[in-house]
Enzyme design. Structure first.
Site, PDB file in Angstrom:
ATOM      1  N   GLU A  94       0.677  -1.150   0.256  1.00 40.75           N
ATOM      2  CA  GLU A  94       0.098  -0.116   0.226  1.00 40.75           C
ATOM      3  C   GLU A  94       0.934   1.439   0.032  1.00 40.75           C
ATOM      4  OE1 GLU A  94      -3.404   0.512  -0.007  1.00 40.75           O
ATOM      5  OE2 GLU A  94      -3.619  -1.631  -0.578  1.00 40.75           O
ATOM      6  N   SER A 491     -54.983 -24.405  33.733  1.00 44.64           N
ATOM      7  CA  SER A 491     -55.023 -25.046  35.363  1.00 44.64           C
ATOM      8  C   SER A 491     -53.433 -24.858  35.762  1.00 44.64           C
ATOM      9  CB  SER A 491     -55.464 -26.342  35.194  1.00 44.64           C
ATOM     10  OG  SER A 491     -56.761 -26.703  34.813  1.00 44.64           O
TER      11      SER A 491
END
Length: 874
Positions: A94, A491
């Site tokens: 780079e 229940s």
């Protein structure tokens, strides 16, 4: 003076003046250009106050990363932790003159200028690393000459304000490296499954080649392109003297292994992770959440979470089969039937991420332990790899188990190999979820098209939520039915009513009446339509007798039960009507599990806990639920850490010949003030915390601050005994086999028309609830009660969960005494034992079969036991 000489001097003078003029003019032009473009340049705050977007990390209770969320996948890493060969790889490809220039490379700029002029457009930028930092952090990436000039100015300023090392730190943490990765640490973990400090030269060169064209050189998408680019990087590194020819050759021969893309949130606990994610975003705000960097340590148990997911999947699969809706929808007999089926689909508008019927056209076995099926959907075709999992959820013996569990396959299975519940063959019609890209069918996932849904929550008796399943399949529906859905519990709510009755003086042997009752225009009935007359409370709950329960709540007052239920953590609106005894008010599964945990916890309410600790991006603790017991332990560890640090500093100073005032901390026992003062120095860092929770059990994290005694241990124990009877004698008998592992108790629940099926139960260590139903509240089907639809899922899960808790039994409080009665060995509160037992025995003598008979006259006895003995003889 000769004319020629004068002429020469005049020309030289003219040239000198012209040069000076042009130089001044150029300088003025440059200065004017600088002033023009610098007038609105941003300052360097974005650089000096670097705070990039990071991922938010979610961990299980044993320190395993289970999910990541974030706009950009980035994990910051110090430059000192990045190996030199990684740094050199990026510099080589780079910016070879990185250490020589002052922010921009003149040679590179001239080369790019010529190239762009020849091409007639901006095709080359010649950006240095510093310029890339400027472009990515301050400016836009748009390629224009004006942006380039601004970039040069800012790059020069950056070089004057930051060191080369600081610029590299920014660059290597911010650069985009394909596949959604930002920075070398995230990319290294994503592509190689390693931290950046663990990768070699070959892998470093591969990463360094990506920034030029990230997707083109992505090693996951285009490995061949990436390897070609890697060679270029290695060649430059050798030319620049950054590696030797031997190192280059070794790197070229090194086999690059790209690890499968992580799908953490879909593998382990998608509903749990999403619930915690929403909590975090709500806590810190959307803006801070998006900036990321948070580390969230949850209470999730990975093994139990996988067990829970597969228990739910198996339970729903079994239910769908009972309803005639198996994995295989239809079996076509011949090619003619297959072709007719496909012709009928040709005009279907196929949408991405949706379910469709497809026909299997071929099945091939593989030497790798799995099979491959080709399918057709109208004119489209695709294939998928699979293995038959029997029982559903168990991994294939020929496929390696995943890293999370030796017993259960991950929900996303093995690298694209799907687990299916039954064998398939040519002509079978199955449901597949499709993935459409650019109008083409890219891949399919075989699915059970379930009409029903299920949810499961499990927590330990310290309040730590171990697993949370919000539905059959997260990818199909993210609605969390464990927390967001309010449904009637049927229940399964009765234990709250019965607990209130016990606190009002009722006992297990108090007589209730299971006979018809009419309340205004409501005529309730029992599940089986029969009546049992007079029966003891223990039997009424074990057999879930509705009419006895309604008479009970009417006796103790529904309003009292509503107020009483708040002790158990119910926040949903409960209606103070007799129907509450049958679960007539909507609640969440989390509320039900939390309520039953009070019975398991000897009457202590503990607020459910999903999170142990949250660290922000700066390492500060913004939430801590670890409890005082752990905090004291951690405080000791941090003091020991500081003592060691001071000792090292002292030794280093001595080696240098310096006098030192470093004194090791002698305090090892923290004060209460130290524990409450939650400052950074009192706590371990997030990395240290990860290492610690890998070594200590979750049960160590007890948060007493959110605990409260809401019913007596005696009431809780009696309720546990009653709910054990449900398992051993009543509607929950399918769970009785678990008593071989640990004592268990629980309650079934079924609503009208079988729209909801429940089972909530517990052992001395674990509390778990299961719900099954349909999102549109339509009936599950005849006889699909809690004992049939929900209980098997509960048993499947608890059988696995109790393996770590074998031989446990419920603790008997000192205020409880067992009495041998005609109904068995029954626990009574010592304080009321005389009245309770005599009432029970008189009821039994006076009404042995639920009919009226000869009554016992009041008799004076010498003591309580003589009266009890007399009645027992009768």
């Amino acid at each position: 003076m000769p004319p020629k000489k004068n002429k020469s001097r005049a020309i030289l003078k003219f040239l000198l003046v012209t040069f000076i003029f042009l130089f001044i003019l150029g300088g003025v032009a440059i200065f004017a250009t600088y002033k023009y473009f610098a007038r609105d340049l941003p300052n360097l705050t974005d650089i000096t106050g670097y705070a990039p977007t990071l991922v938010n990390e979610f961990y299980s209770s044993d320190g395993t990363l289970i999910a990541e969320y974030g706009v950009e996948k980035r994990k910051l890493v110090d430059l000192k932790d990045i190996p030199d060969h990684v740094v050199n790889s990026f510099i080589a490809i780079e910016d070879r003159r990185f250490y020589d220039h002052q922010g921009f490379d003149v040679k590179g700029i001239l080369r790019a200028l010529i190239q762009n002029t020849l091409e007639g457009e901006v095709v080359s930028g010649a950006s240095t690393i510093t310029q890339q930092v400027t472009k990515n952090l301050i400016l836009s990436p748009k390629k224009t000459y004006s942006r380039k000039i601004k970039e040069l100015i800012l790059s020069y300023r950056i070089e004057k304000n930051l060191s080369k090392e600081e610029i590299l730190y920014l660059y290597l943490n911010h650069i985009y490296l394909a596949d959604g990765n930002y920075g070398v640490q995230s990319a290294s973990q994503n592509f190689f499954g390693k931290d950046v400090n663990e990768i070699g030269i070959a892998e470093a060169a591969l990463l360094a080649g990506i920034p030029k064209r990230p997707e083109h050189y992505s090693p996951r998408k285009n490995l061949d392109n990436a390897l070609q680019r890697q060679k270029t990087v290695l060649n430059i590194m050798q030319v620049e003297g950054l590696i030797t020819s031997k190192q280059k050759q070794f790197a070229l021969e090194y086999k690059i292994n790209i690890t499968p893309r992580k799908q953490l949130d879909s593998q382990i606990a998608p509903y749990f992770a999403e619930f915690v994610r929403k909590y975090l975003e709500g806590k810190v705000g959307t803006a801070e959440y998006k900036k990321g960097g948070f580390r969230i340590f949850t209470t999730l148990d990975i093994e139990q979470s996988l067990a829970a997911q597969w228990a739910v999947k198996k339970g729903i699969y079994d239910y769908e089969k009972r309803q005639g809706r198996g994995f295989v929808v239809k079996r076509l007999k011949n090619q003619s039937d297959i072709q007719n089926f496909l012709n009928a689909q040709r005009n279907t508008n196929i949408k991405d991420n949706s379910l469709y019927k497809a026909v299997v056209t071929s099945v091939k076995n593989s030497s790798n332990g799995f099979s491959e099926a080709d399918i057709k959907l109208g004119d489209m075709q695709s294939s998928f790899k699979f293995f038959v999992s029997n029982p559903f959820g168990n991994p294939s013996s020929s496929l390696k188990s995943n890293k999370f569990s030796n017993k259960y396959a991950p929900i996303s299975t093995f690298r694209g190999v799907d687990a299916i519940p039954e064998a398939i063959s040519v002509g079978d019609v199955i449901y597949v979820k499709v993935n459409i890209y650019n109008g083409k069918l890219t891949y399919v996932t075989p699915m059970l098209n379930s009409q029903a849904q299920s949810a499961l929550i499990s927590m330990d008796t310290s309040g730590n939520v171990l697993s949370l399943i919000g539905g059959y399949d997260f990818n199909t529906s993210q609605f969390n039915r464990a927390i967001q859905a309010r449904r009637q519990p049927g229940s399964s709510f009765k234990p709250i009513v019965y607990s209130a009755a016990v606190d009002k003086g009722y006992t297990e042997t108090s007589v209730l009446y299971d006979i018809p009752v009419v309340i205004k225009d409501w005529i309730p009935s029992n599940y089986d339509g029969s009546y049992e007359g007079a029966l003891v409370l223990r039997k009424a709950l074990a057999k879930s007798r509705n009419l006895a329960s309604i008479r009970l709540i009417m006796d103790i007052d529904p309003s009292y039960v509503v107020d009483y239920s708040k002790n158990f953590g119910f926040e949903s609106n409960l209606n103070a009507f007799p129907s509450l005894a049958l679960g007539g008010s909507d609640v969440t599964l989390l509320e039900m599990v939390n309520a039953f945990s009070v019975f398991a916890n000897e009457g202590v309410y503990k607020k459910p806990k999903f999170i142990l600790r949250i660290y922000d991006r700066n390492g500060r603790i913004i939430e801590d639920n670890t409890g005082n017991r752990y905090l004291e332990y951690e405080r000791v560890l941090t003091k020991e850490r500081e003592n060691k640090r001071f000792q090292i500093l002292k030794e280093l100073a001595a080696k240098k010949g310096f006098e030192t005032e470093f004194k090791p901390e002698t305090k090892t026992k923290p004060s209460e003030k130290d524990i409450k003062q939650k400052t950074e120095e009192n706590f371990l860092t997030s990395d240290e915390f990860i290492e610690l929770i890998k070594k200590i059990p979750l049960s160590y994290f007890v948060d007493d601050e959110n605990s409260k005694q809401v019913i007596t241990p005696e009431t809780a124990f009696i309720m546990t005994d009653l709910l054990k009877a449900v398992v051993n004698e009543g509607t929950g008998r399918k769970a009785s086999k678990l008593n071989e592992l640990s004592q268990v108790a629980g309650k079934t629940g079924t609503t009208n028309d079988y729209t909801d099926a429940w089972f909530v139960g517990y052992s001395p260590s674990i509390v778990t609830g299961v719900w099954v139903g349909k999102d549109n509240s339509s009936p599950l089907g005849r006889k699909e009660a809690g004992s049939k639809a929900a209980l098997p899922i509960w048993v499947e899960f608890m059988e696995d969960a109790l393996q770590k808790h074998k031989g446990e039994s419920f603790k008997q409080p000192s205020g409880i005494k067992f009495i041998d009665t005609p109904y068995g060995n029954i626990p009574y509160k010592v304080a009321t034992i005389r009245e309770s037992v005599i009432e029970m025995l008189k009821a039994k003598v006076n009404n042995p079969n639920g009919n009226s008979g000869k009554k016992v006259e009041d008799v004076d006895f010498d003591n309580d036991q003589s009266e009890i003995d007399f009645l027992l003889r009768r």
